[in-house]
Design an enzyme around this catalytic site. Structure first.
Site, mmCIF file in Angstrom:
data_model
loop_
_atom_site.group_PDB
_atom_site.id
_atom_site.type_symbol
_atom_site.label_atom_id
_atom_site.label_comp_id
_atom_site.label_asym_id
_atom_site.label_seq_id
_atom_site.Cartn_x
_atom_site.Cartn_y
_atom_site.Cartn_z
ATOM 1 N N GLU A 55 0.815 -1.210 0.000
ATOM 2 C CA GLU A 55 0.000 0.000 0.000
ATOM 3 C C GLU A 55 0.851 1.263 0.000
ATOM 4 O OE1 GLU A 55 -2.501 0.422 3.505
ATOM 5 O OE2 GLU A 55 -1.059 -0.722 4.647
ATOM 6 N N HIS B 209 0.708 4.577 1.531
ATOM 7 C CA HIS B 209 0.027 4.982 2.762
ATOM 8 C C HIS B 209 0.749 6.199 3.337
ATOM 9 C CE1 HIS B 209 -1.281 4.720 6.946
ATOM 10 N NE2 HIS B 209 -2.150 3.780 6.648
ATOM 11 N N ASP C 138 -4.045 3.823 -0.350
ATOM 12 C CA ASP C 138 -4.813 4.095 0.861
ATOM 13 C C ASP C 138 -5.223 5.561 0.774
ATOM 14 O OD1 ASP C 138 -4.831 3.254 4.206
ATOM 15 O OD2 ASP C 138 -4.984 5.355 3.609
ATOM 16 N N GLU D 159 -12.322 1.565 4.899
ATOM 17 C CA GLU D 159 -11.413 1.295 6.007
ATOM 18 C C GLU D 159 -11.542 2.418 7.023
ATOM 19 O OE1 GLU D 159 -7.013 -0.576 6.134
ATOM 20 O OE2 GLU D 159 -7.040 1.578 5.888
#
Lengths: 301, 134
Positions: A150, A152, A182, A267
């Site tokens: 990811e 992030h 993300d 998420e």
């Protein structure tokens, strides 16, 4: 024009999970939002990880069937700093990844997000990651899984970490490795809670990314061809359906404009107050689908 | 099921023979959002009514095993699952008085994906907890 697919990560419900929520409850909450995909933490939802019992496997498949949810992404970790005094070898790291790929496949997942150890505050992955992955590309291909680290916060899109993953894809020509985005990277207003942590001044000083790293959403278009999965990170959606941290209008517009037609997997990472996540996820699912509709109607541009 | 908060109500108890208690236990759920190899845990400091019991001395009890810090740091096979509780075992001759105590736990979790200099991440919670039996 392709349409987006909607899923939910069980991580959204952490702390509730195992205390006020069972695995079946999580399936029920996710399916009732209208989402079609379920994302899990491997070493989390899989009881007895890495070797679940046959009873647990039976339960998993029964739930997948009953709630009609497609297993999407399986989150995994490579514990690079295995002890305080030594790191994993390449062979050990590759073996961890292989074990998780096989387990993810067994449960029906199509994506696996590995979390590698890092060597810097800019989250440069331990250089061994390439060897871990390269040794597993054939296995991932056989199993039909795409490995997707990811991007992030605090790592933005225009960064050597992201470029390193892209270079790997170009060099190997693999179709079994891609980027996960993300959406926390697009956060443009400060957080008040980060999971179970109330953010104080000291945390803001040491972890400036909690205030948002504000990646311009249109940069998504520059890397969209490599993106295989999106974790729709968010923290707080208010009573008027406004997200207080993530600028979803330009984010969804950029994602749609890119032609991306994969999953947006909710998420939630806000305040860990019991049961709060359940409705926050519902709000986000409504918000994201509303914005996709508006885009399709030419209202978002 | 577990209680929502890190420090569980049940399991806060004296340990050792009645009349000759050797210490006390604090039951916690895993101080992490995912299951964890024990080697990724680096001890638990416990504070009760202001008295600090350092992570270097406290032990972890999980399932039928007890680990001192050095053993936990090297335990790369055994794991702590998300739905399991563990207990921090603290030496305190005589144990604690029955009653309400202010209990704090500072768990030290190691994240390989955090920068090396801050990779031991503190997870802190405090609450009032009631110890029932002398």
């Amino acid at each position: 024009m392709g349409s987006l697919q909607y899923g939910v990560s069980v991580y959204s419900y952490v702390n509730d999970y195992g205390s006020v929520m069972t695995l079946e409850d999580a399936f029920d909450h996710i399916a009732d939002t209208g989402a079609t995909g379920i994302e899990i933490l491997g070493e989390g939802q899989v009881e007895g990880y890495p070797e679940p019992s046959s009873a647990w496997l039976d339960q998993w498949f029964a739930l997948v069937d009953r709630y009609k949810l497609e297993p999407t992404n399986f989150c995994a970790w490579v514990d690079t700093r295995i002890t305080l005094t030594r790191n994993l070898t390449i062979a050990e790291g590759a073996a961890e990844l292989a074990r998780d790929l096989r387990l993810a496949h067994r449960l029906g997942f199509k994506f696996l997000r590995p979390k590698f150890g890092v060597t810097s505050h800019e989250l440069d992955p331990d250089p061994q990651w390439q060897a871990y992955v390269e040794r597993n590309l054939d296995l991932a291909h056989q199993l039909g899984i795409i490995i997707c680290p990811e991007i992030h916060a605090p790592t933005p899109i225009k960064h050597r970490v992201t470029q390193g993953y892209i270079d790997f894809i170009e060099r190997t020509g693999t179709r079994n490795f891609g980027l996960m985005i993300d959406t926390g990277i697009f956060q443009d207003r400060p957080l008040t809670h980060w999971g179970s942590h109330q953010i104080n001044d000291e945390m803001r000083e040491h972890m400036a990314f909690l205030n948002g790293i504000k990646v311009p959403p249109e940069q998504f278009l520059d890397i969209a061809q490599y993106v295989v999965f999106i974790q729709a990170k968010f923290h707080d959606i208010d009573d008027t359906l406004e997200d207080l941290n993530i600028p979803w209008r330009p984010v969804i517009a950029a994602i749609k404009r890119s032609g991306y037609s994969g999953y947006l997997s909710s998420e939630y990472e806000g305040l860990r107050s019991p049961w709060r996540a359940i409705d926050q996820v519902r709000r986000q699912q409504v918000l994201l689908r509303k914005l996709e509709r508006e885009y399709d109607l030419g209202l978002l541009a | 099921m577990l209680e929502h908060q890190l420090i569980q109500s049940t399991g806060f108890r004296n340990i050792g023979p009645v009349g000759a208690r050797t210490g006390f236990a604090v039951r916690i759920r895993i101080p992490n959002y995912h299951g964890t190899r024990l080697s990724q845990l680096d001890g638990f400091t416990v504070t009760v009514d202001g008295e600090v019991y350092g992570f270097e001395q406290n032990r972890l009890g999980i399932r039928d095993e007890v680990y001192v810090l050095a053993e936990m740091r090297e335990e790369t096979t055994a794991r702590w699952g998300l739905l399991e509780w563990g207990e921090i075992l603290v030496d305190k001759p005589g144990g604690l008085e029955p009653g309400i105590h202010k209990v704090e736990v500072l768990a030290r979790i190691r994240y390989s994906y955090f920068p090396p200099d801050v990779h031991v991440f503190p997870m802190h919670e405090a609450r009032l907890a009631t110890l029932c039996v002398a």
